[in-house]
Design an enzyme around this catalytic site. Structure first.
Site, mmCIF file in Angstrom:
data_model
loop_
_atom_site.group_PDB
_atom_site.id
_atom_site.type_symbol
_atom_site.label_atom_id
_atom_site.label_comp_id
_atom_site.label_asym_id
_atom_site.label_seq_id
_atom_site.Cartn_x
_atom_site.Cartn_y
_atom_site.Cartn_z
ATOM 1 N N GLY B 220 0.814 -1.208 0.000
ATOM 2 C CA GLY B 220 0.000 0.000 0.000
ATOM 3 C C GLY B 220 0.851 1.262 0.000
ATOM 4 O O GLY B 220 1.924 1.302 -0.605
ATOM 5 N N SER B 221 0.367 2.230 0.739
ATOM 6 C CA SER B 221 0.975 3.553 0.649
ATOM 7 C C SER B 221 2.408 3.600 1.161
ATOM 8 O O SER B 221 3.135 4.556 0.864
ATOM 9 C CB SER B 221 0.136 4.561 1.430
ATOM 10 O OG SER B 221 -1.173 4.584 0.898
#
Lengths: 460, 491
Positions: B220-221
């Site tokens: 993810g981020s």
């Protein structure tokens, strides 16, 4: 016989040397037994006197009988087999301890093996007592031949023969199981020798010549074909690959030695190849042995025994784990068929090589006896006995160490088993008898140092 | 007829020679190979009856052999089983060994060549060989902080945490939840061992898998750090203006890449620093698209992606930028990869390496967990020397990234980890695993920013008891990272 004629120098009997070597051999056997005690429990076993005394007594007894009945016999053979027998007893005792530890239902084996050793020595003495001159055996050629056949057929008799581990080579007499094939082996040697002494001239006649080798005549192929069929019969009906191989090999060797025709080896080799290929195609148990030899690790459950044997040997390494320090019981039949692997595990490569060399020495002494023996029959018997030991050791140790496919044969003098022990002691007794005959000086000639000793006709 | 007898003698000689040669082959040449086979009970039995060395954490055993009083003589015990099982592994008679117990078996069992002298002495003294000790780099307080933080999550949450010393690569904490009890596998009660083994293998949570290094998940981020690193290395600056709009469209595709809230990132154009602080998907998707697949992949691999052997001493999964054997990415896929989605997948260990690489002036050190091995006489045989894996970014880029990551804590999504008096650099992540599952919560950080002593990655996989929308890196994983950081810094 010029060596004997040196005045004032009696021919050497070498019994003192034999006694000294026997002491060394006993040290090997008893040392191994003490080593087992130290390795397993950390103490010198308290019953070392019993087993050690028993073994020493048997050795001294055998030595005494040789001194008495075969004073000129080869002095090395007896110590060699005492060393092997003692080592085998120690190893079997060592495996007993582990089997008992595991609560195994089989065993103990060392006690019975000692009794069988005593029986073996008794057979040894009996042979020396009964057979005062091996040439007398020649008169019984066909008796021995018949005996061999009967012994071989015995396990096939319903109610008498029993099948153990797939091989029908056992005869059950009450509590005792006996492998008549082991004794048949000795009978066959005598029979082959006696037969070939008579027939060797005919069989030596050359037939066609092919790439420098005289092939035998077609009409002379009868005997070898019979021996071949007999061997195949053992394989088919008794499922005993090892004995089959041994019997045929034995006949082939004696045929070659008797006739001095290498052509027989060619014919025999072809027959052997054909038989081996045929049995590989036909019999599942032969195929399994070959596959287990080619790649046992492809199925370590199916070829468990050979794989464990390999592991045991590798685990032993150069110097071995030490007696009592390895895990030979992991290998099935570690006390009988696979005793060579058990010894290799605990005594290492060094120990295994020493054992192989001891066998080589036994064979060498046997063949030397054949060389110096003066009569053809004796030569053939001695060669046959020596070669039978060599083939048997090669087949069984080679099988256990994965040099060749595994076949069931006992390791002479080492592995547990009464019939094998008794038969092998008898073999050594015969070899000693022949070598005594061969090395004995010619019967003392009449004193010939009168003045007219050189006269052709005594004038008096 | 003596000639054929002599021929036979030669024949017999050859047979015995063949036996001798074959014995040498089996017992000498082939022996090592045979002894190394895993189904070789003899070697196992031998090892099992030896006094095995201990696995130490700060000189305290986390795995040790104690006299058992049965036929095996020694029993392997693990004093803090769940806490260290993913590192020590187990030592089982039935199922072999795993992890440090397996990798360092030579030292622990005493058969390693480095212990040769000891073995000779043992042989002469007729003593059974004993094993040497293995000291780990783990900081017990950091390990405990990570374990307690993860197990304190509501319900049966699963997850992992890794803490590294950025300067050396030493693993300070490595936790996988749920753990397991290696004592049950090392037991001599084989029926119970079998039962424990079956339980562990049928457990859907797969306790035997170390989530911190043997599994990979979409990062993810947190992967935006990699994208940012690639951007800064190729002309971007922290104040370069990037796309802060609400959606990113692609020519020829109806798909639009959006921000997690659905809205814009505050303005149509924002700085790169701002984009990282608020974790702007559109900005990093756009940057990823512009940099392209190759550049992103190179940058990821510079941090250790694609390396099958990122950590010394232990097996590890390969973190991937794209799925193995996949086709080239199209534009939307490249953009998604730039924000750590699509096929990007990394182990928590790998993400800790990303943080550690930035912390260590751009150079990623190869993680290691064995600090030293000792002989049975407690003499140090070998001390691990740190080893650089790659230079991921130049030092000036690392410094810029550090400042941007500090801003994530001071002005952005990672405010939960602020530690008074310490500058913490961090990045949060909330990764979509699948539509049916809750998202993964990620958190990577290092501190102190000016002279980093610890880099952390925390990963919460199954946040049971937390509503789907409440799963966030900063909220769930951040406090654990903070606890680990504090544990290390309070040394």
């Amino acid at each position: 016989m010029s060596a004997i004629s040196v005045p004032g120098l009696a021919p050497r009997k070498r019994r003192g040397a034999e006694l000294f070597l026997l002491l060394l051999a006993l040290i090997v056997g008893l040392g191994a037994y003490v080593g087992v005690g130290l390795g397993v429990t950390g103490d010198v076993p308290t019953d070392v006197y019993r087993l050690g005394g028993g073994l020493a007594l048997l050795a001294v007894l055998a030595h005494g009988v040789v001194r008495w009945l075969a004073p000129y016999a080869d002095p090395v053979l007896l110590p060699l087999i005492i060393a092997l027998n003692g080592l085998g007893l120690a190893m079997i005792h060592r495996i007993d301890l582990d089997l008992a530890d595991r609560g195994s239902e089989t065993g103990p084996f060392a006690g019975p093996q000692l009794i069988w050793t005593a029986t073996g020595v008794a057979a040894f003495i009996a042979v020396l007592v009964v057979v005062r001159d091996h040439r007398r055996l020649q008169a019984l050629t066909y008796t021995f031949g018949l005996a061999a056949i009967v012994l071989l057929v015995l396990p096939l008799v319903p109610g008498l023969g029993v099948s153990i581990n797939g091989a029908r080579i056992w005869v059950s007499l009450g509590p005792l199981n006996f492998q008549p094939g082991e004794v048949a082996k000795v009978c066959l040697v005598v029979f082959f020798a006696g037969y070939l002494v008579v027939k060797r001239d005919a069989l030596a006649l050359a037939g066609r010549r092919f790439v420098g080798i005289d092939l035998p005549r077609g009409r002379d192929l009868g005997p070898i074909l019979v021996a071949w069929l007999l061997s195949l019969g053992v394989l088919v009906f008794q499922r005993d690959l090892g004995s089959s191989l041994l019997f045929f090999g034995l006949f082939l060797v004696l045929l070659y030695v008797a006739t001095e025709r290498a052509g027989w080896l060619v014919v025999g080799g072809l027959l052997f190849g054909a038989g081996a290929y045929f049995s590989y195609l036909t019999f599942g148990h032969v195929q399994q042995r070959v596959e287990g030899w080619l790649d046992p690790f492809s199925d370590t459950d199916r070829y468990y025994q050979i794989v464990q044997g390999q592991y045991g040997m590798a685990y032993g390494g150069l110097l071995g784990r030490g007696l009592g320090q390895g895990d030979p019981v992991l290998t099935p039949f570690s006390y009988s068929d696979f005793i060579a692997a058990s010894l290799a595990e605990e005594l290492g490569l060094a120990g295994l090589m020493a054992i192989i060399v001891v066998y080589a020495l036994i064979v060498e002494r046997g063949l030397r006896t054949a060389l110096v023996c003066r009569d053809v029959f004796g030569k053939l018997v001695a060669t046959g006995l020596a070669v039978s030991v060599a083939i048997q050791v090669f087949v069984v140790i080679g099988g256990v160490t994965k040099l060749i496919p595994l076949t069931g044969l006992t390791t002479p003098f080492l592995s547990y088993g009464g019939s094998s022990l008794v038969a092998n002691w008898a073999i050594i007794a015969l070899l000693l008898r022949i070598s005594d005959q061969a090395r004995r000086p010619a019967p003392a000639a009449r004193p010939m140092h009168q003045d007219d000793a050189t006269a052709v006709v005594r004038m008096r | 007829m003596n000639r054929p007898i002599r021929v036979m003698a030669i024949g017999c000689l050859l047979m015995f020679l063949a036996l001798l040669l074959n014995a040498n082959y089996v017992q000498f040449i082939h022996a090592d190979e045979l002894n190394a086979r895993t189904d070789n009970r003899r070697v196992l039995n031998d090892e099992y009856s030896r006094e095995r060395g201990a696995i130490l954490v700060a000189n305290t055993p986390v795995a040790k052999s104690v006299p058992s009083g049965d036929s095996f003589e020694y029993l392997r015990t693990y004093p803090s089983p769940e806490l260290y099982a993913n590192i020590t592994g187990y030592y089982s008679y039935l199922y072999g060994a795993r992890d440090i117990e397996q990798v360092e078996n030579g030292i622990l069992s005493g058969s390693d060549p480095q212990l040769f002298v000891d073995r000779v002495i043992d042989l002469v003294g007729s003593e059974p060989p004993t094993g040497g000790d293995v000291q780990l780099t783990i900081d017990p307080r950091a390990q405990r902080a990570a374990y307690e933080g993860l197990t304190a999550l509501a319900g049966n949450s699963t997850g992992a945490a890794v803490a590294l010393d950025p300067e050396t690569g030493a693993v300070l904490a490595m936790v996988s939840v749920p753990g397991y009890d290696p004592n049950r596998l090392a037991s001599h009660d084989f029926d119970d061992v079998k039962q424990a083994w079956e339980e562990l293998n049928s457990n859907p949570a797969q306790p035997l898998r170390d989530r911190s290094r043997e599994e990979i998940y979409p990062p993810g981020s947190t992967f935006k750090l990699v994208t940012a690193a690639a951007a800064l290395s190729r002309g971007y600056a922290p104040d370069t203006l990037v796309n802060g709009s609400a959606a990113l469209s692609f020519r020829g595709f109806s798909y639009q890449l959006r921000n997690s809230g659905g809205g814009s990132c505050g303005a149509d154009k924002i700085t790169l620093t701002q984009a990282l602080a608020i974790s702007c998907n559109v900005a990093f998707g756009d940057i990823g698209r512009q940099l392209g697949e190759g550049t992103l992949r190179d940058q990821a691999e510079a941090f250790g992606f694609g390396d099958s052997n990122v950590i010394r001493d232990l097996p590890s999964a390969i973190s991937q930028f794209t799925a193995p054997g996949a086709d080239d990415l199209n534009e939307p896929e490249t953009a998604q990869s730039g924000i750590g989605q699509f096929d990007v997948a990394a182990s928590p260990l790998q993400m800790a390496m990303v943080a550690a690489g930035i912390a260590n002036d751009g150079t990623v050190m190869r993680p290691y967990i064995v600090s030293e091995v000792r002989s049975p006489e407690v003499e140090v045989l070998e001390e691990t020397t740190p080893e650089a894996l790659h230079e991921a970014v130049p030092p000036d880029v690392a410094a810029e990234l550090t400042q941007m990551m500090v801003a994530v804590v001071t002005d952005g999504t990672a405010s939960s980890v602020a530690i008074p008096g310490v500058a913490v650099a961090a990045k949060t992540g909330t990764a979509q695993s699948s539509a049916q599952r809750k998202p993964y919560a990620w958190f990577v950080s290092f501190a102190p920013a000016e002279r980093p002593a610890v880099a952390v990655a925390v990963f919460v996989q199954d946040a049971t008891g937390v509503a789907r929308d409440d799963v966030s890196g900063g909220g769930l994983a951040g406090p654990i990272a903070k606890a680990i950081t504090e544990a290390v810094l309070s040394r």
